[in-house]
Design a protein around this motif. Structure first.
Motif, short mmCIF file in Angstrom:
data_model
loop_
_atom_site.label_atom_id
_atom_site.label_comp_id
_atom_site.label_asym_id
_atom_site.label_seq_id
_atom_site.Cartn_x
_atom_site.Cartn_y
_atom_site.Cartn_z
N LEU A 1 1.23 -1.21 -0.19
CA LEU A 1 -0.44 -0.21 -0.29
C LEU A 1 0.96 1.41 -0.38
CD1 LEU A 1 -3.45 0.56 1.78
CD2 LEU A 1 -1.28 2.52 2.28
N LEU A 2 0.23 2.56 -0.94
CA LEU A 2 1.53 4.09 -1.50
C LEU A 2 0.75 4.82 -0.74
CD1 LEU A 2 3.90 2.88 -4.21
CD2 LEU A 2 4.48 3.23 -1.82
N SER A 3 1.21 5.24 -0.53
CA SER A 3 -0.62 6.63 -0.34
C SER A 3 0.45 8.12 0.52
CB SER A 3 -1.36 6.47 1.51
OG SER A 3 -2.09 7.94 1.64
N ALA A 4 -0.45 9.00 -0.49
CA ALA A 4 0.71 10.36 -0.48
C ALA A 4 -0.83 11.55 -0.20
CB ALA A 4 0.72 10.47 -2.07
N THR A 5 -0.58 12.24 0.96
CA THR A 5 -1.55 13.32 0.99
C THR A 5 -0.83 14.71 1.38
OG1 THR A 5 -2.77 11.92 2.97
CG2 THR A 5 -2.70 13.92 2.74
N ALA A 6 -1.71 15.83 0.64
CA ALA A 6 -1.51 17.50 0.39
C ALA A 6 -2.20 17.35 1.73
CB ALA A 6 -1.49 17.87 -0.47
N ARG A 7 -1.43 18.73 2.11
CA ARG A 7 -2.42 19.01 3.35
C ARG A 7 -2.31 20.58 3.48
NH1 ARG A 7 -4.33 17.84 8.63
NH2 ARG A 7 -3.50 15.27 7.89
N TYR A 8 -3.32 21.07 3.64
CA TYR A 8 -2.87 22.78 3.57
C TYR A 8 -3.73 23.47 4.97
CZ TYR A 8 -3.25 27.81 3.03
OH TYR A 8 -3.25 29.30 3.12
N THR A 9 -2.61 23.45 6.36
CA THR A 9 -2.75 24.07 7.44
C THR A 9 -1.88 25.32 8.30
OG1 THR A 9 -1.96 22.58 9.32
CG2 THR A 9 -0.54 22.19 8.00
N ASP A 10 -2.47 25.34 8.70
CA ASP A 10 -1.85 26.72 9.55
C ASP A 10 -1.30 26.46 11.09
OD1 ASP A 10 -4.48 26.81 10.99
OD2 ASP A 10 -4.45 28.91 10.65
N ALA A 11 -1.77 24.68 11.35
CA ALA A 11 -1.63 24.46 12.72
C ALA A 11 -0.33 24.23 13.05
CB ALA A 11 -2.74 23.18 13.22
N ASN A 12 -0.25 24.34 14.10
CA ASN A 12 1.36 24.43 15.05
C ASN A 12 1.69 22.57 15.87
OD1 ASN A 12 2.16 26.92 14.08
ND2 ASN A 12 0.93 27.69 15.18
N GLN A 13 2.34 21.94 15.59
CA GLN A 13 2.07 20.89 15.97
C GLN A 13 0.73 20.04 15.57
OE1 GLN A 13 4.82 19.19 16.00
NE2 GLN A 13 7.14 20.67 16.78
N LEU A 14 0.34 19.87 15.03
CA LEU A 14 -1.51 19.39 14.76
C LEU A 14 -2.62 20.73 15.45
CD1 LEU A 14 -0.98 15.75 15.82
CD2 LEU A 14 -0.19 16.73 13.28
N GLY A 15 -2.01 21.45 16.32
CA GLY A 15 -2.67 22.15 16.46
C GLY A 15 -2.30 22.82 18.10
N LEU A 16 -1.80 21.91 18.50
CA LEU A 16 -1.80 21.64 20.31
C LEU A 16 -0.95 22.55 20.30
CD1 LEU A 16 -0.66 17.80 20.26
CD2 LEU A 16 -2.35 18.53 21.13
N LEU A 17 0.41 23.69 19.34
CA LEU A 17 1.04 24.63 19.73
C LEU A 17 -0.17 25.97 19.89
CD1 LEU A 17 4.54 23.61 19.93
CD2 LEU A 17 2.83 24.15 22.56
N GLY A 18 -1.25 25.76 18.80
CA GLY A 18 -1.93 26.83 18.58
C GLY A 18 -1.74 27.11 16.57
N PHE A 19 -2.23 27.89 16.44
CA PHE A 19 -2.66 27.79 14.77
C PHE A 19 -1.98 29.40 14.20
CE2 PHE A 19 -5.28 25.16 16.76
CZ PHE A 19 -5.94 24.58 15.79
N GLY A 20 -0.98 29.07 13.90
CA GLY A 20 -0.53 30.78 13.11
C GLY A 20 0.41 31.36 13.91
N GLY A 21 1.23 31.54 13.25
CA GLY A 21 2.75 32.72 13.87
C GLY A 21 3.11 33.32 12.71
N ASP A 22 4.12 33.54 12.82
CA ASP A 22 5.18 34.57 12.07
C ASP A 22 4.98 34.43 10.66
OD1 ASP A 22 7.00 33.55 14.18
OD2 ASP A 22 6.36 36.00 14.58
N LYS A 23 4.78 33.45 9.55
CA LYS A 23 4.52 32.97 9.08
C LYS A 23 3.69 32.45 7.98
CE LYS A 23 9.51 30.58 9.39
NZ LYS A 23 10.17 29.69 9.81
N SER A 24 2.85 32.24 6.87
CA SER A 24 1.33 32.26 6.33
C SER A 24 1.40 30.89 6.42
CB SER A 24 1.69 32.45 5.46
OG SER A 24 1.50 33.51 4.84
N ALA A 25 -0.04 30.21 6.70
CA ALA A 25 -0.05 28.73 6.25
C ALA A 25 0.14 28.07 5.54
CB ALA A 25 -1.82 28.48 6.59
N ALA A 26 0.67 27.13 5.52
CA ALA A 26 1.48 26.53 3.94
C ALA A 26 1.40 25.13 3.49
CB ALA A 26 3.23 25.69 4.81
N LEU A 27 1.32 24.68 2.85
CA LEU A 27 1.28 22.88 2.09
C LEU A 27 2.81 22.60 2.03
CD1 LEU A 27 -0.96 21.54 -0.43
CD2 LEU A 27 0.46 22.45 -1.83
N VAL A 28 1.80 21.13 2.67
CA VAL A 28 2.99 20.12 3.84
C VAL A 28 1.96 18.69 2.59
CG1 VAL A 28 3.51 21.64 5.39
CG2 VAL A 28 2.04 19.38 5.36
N GLY A 29 3.55 18.09 2.94
CA GLY A 29 3.56 16.75 1.92
C GLY A 29 2.79 15.56 3.16
#
Length: 300
Positions: free
Chosen positions: A197-225
């Motif tokens: 099984l192979l799986s790939a996900t593209a996520r657009y997020t502003d969550a710091n450490q899944l959101g456990l350290l809040g959301f947003g910051g000095d930089k804009s939300a990012a697209l991550v793999g």
């Protein structure tokens, strides 16, 4: 506001509610999907691996059916422990709805360090977060046909203890929405006669450490793999690896990618067990956070 004042006992209550739901569903619907094809439940509650969602729809419900799953997950690294209690409902093998409650706690040594550094402002740090998720299958199929299964999903997160992240680390908000697109495919007889099984996900997020350290910051939300690979050793066992990029939005602390190596056991459609070695990198003021991951899941 009510969601921010729920007691911490919600994790245990949610677990038992999930067990009741899966028990009720098990007597009401047939389960016709192949063993292990829904994957497990990740730390935010969606169906997939342990760290990342896959395009699969949770539970063993197929077309014309609905099903439910409940999972209790514990991650223990050097200075933190993360507990996640989650449940999901799958409908027609096309739609998935989930809820997860996460609790992050500092270990004693780290708590003492933080209390000293902040003049006692945060002596016993506990962070709780609610994650409401939805996922819909768009096209393709996990097993049949040439196209991978492709699904779109969203997770609305509410951090109920975001003071530290906002006041000390510079997070901008206590809530946020992740949007992701996943593609997953099971390749039959791919490696030494075993399924891959192979799986790939593209996520657009502003969550710091899944959101456990809040959301947003000095930089804009990012697209991550996010990426997963799992080899099905036989009908009941699978082993694999996961990698999850992180947005790193706070200039005050570095946020590293997460990774794990896991083993999953599917003794029956009722039970899923996942154990892993996890590397979470730097979390807030503490680096090299590595340790174990264990998840117990009950399916209807």
């Amino acid at each position: 506001m009510l969601l921010r004042t729920l007691p911490s006992i919600v994790s245990i209550s949610l677990w038992f509610a999930g067990l009741l739901l899966t028990s009720m569903a098990g007597s009401a619907v047939a389960q016709s999907r192949i063993l292990a094809t829904p994957g497990a439940m990740q730390v935010e509650g969606a169906a997939g691996g342990g760290l990342v969602p896959w395009a699969v729809i949770g539970s063993y419900a197929n077309e014309g059916e609905w099903g439910a799953s409940a999972a209790l997950t514990k991650v223990a690294v050097q200075d933190f422990s993360l507990t996640s209690a989650a449940l999901l409902v799958g409908v027609n093998n096309r739609f998935e709805f989930s809820y997860g409650h996460q609790t992050l706690r500092l270990g004693d040594t780290a708590a003492d360090e933080l209390s000293t550094a902040s003049a006692g402002a945060y002596p016993y740090l506990t962070i709780e977060q609610d994650v409401f998720g939805a996922k819909a299958k768009l096209l393709g199929d996990l097993i049949y046909g040439d196209l991978p299964q492709v699904s779109v999903g969203a997770q609305y997160k509410i951090n109920r203890n975001a003071d530290l992240a906002e006041q000390v680390l510079g997070a901008e908000s206590d809530s946020g929405v992740d949007v992701y697109l996943s593609a997953s495919k099971l390749y039959l007889n791919a490696v030494a006669g075993r399924n891959l099984l192979l799986s790939a996900t593209a996520r657009y997020t502003d969550a710091n450490q899944l959101g456990l350290l809040g959301f947003g910051g000095d930089k804009s939300a990012a697209l991550v793999g996010e990426f997963s690979a799992a080899l099905l050793l036989n009908r009941h066992w699978a082993a694999g690896v996961e990698y999850r990029q992180k947005p790193d939005l706070l200039s005050s602390v570095d946020e590293n990618a997460w990774a794990d190596a896991f083993v999953a056991w599917f003794p029956s459609q009722r039970v899923t067990l996942v154990a892993a070695y996890a590397d979470l990198g730097n979390i807030a003021l503490w680096d090299k956070q590595r340790g174990w991951y264990l998840s117990v899941q009950i399916n209807n």
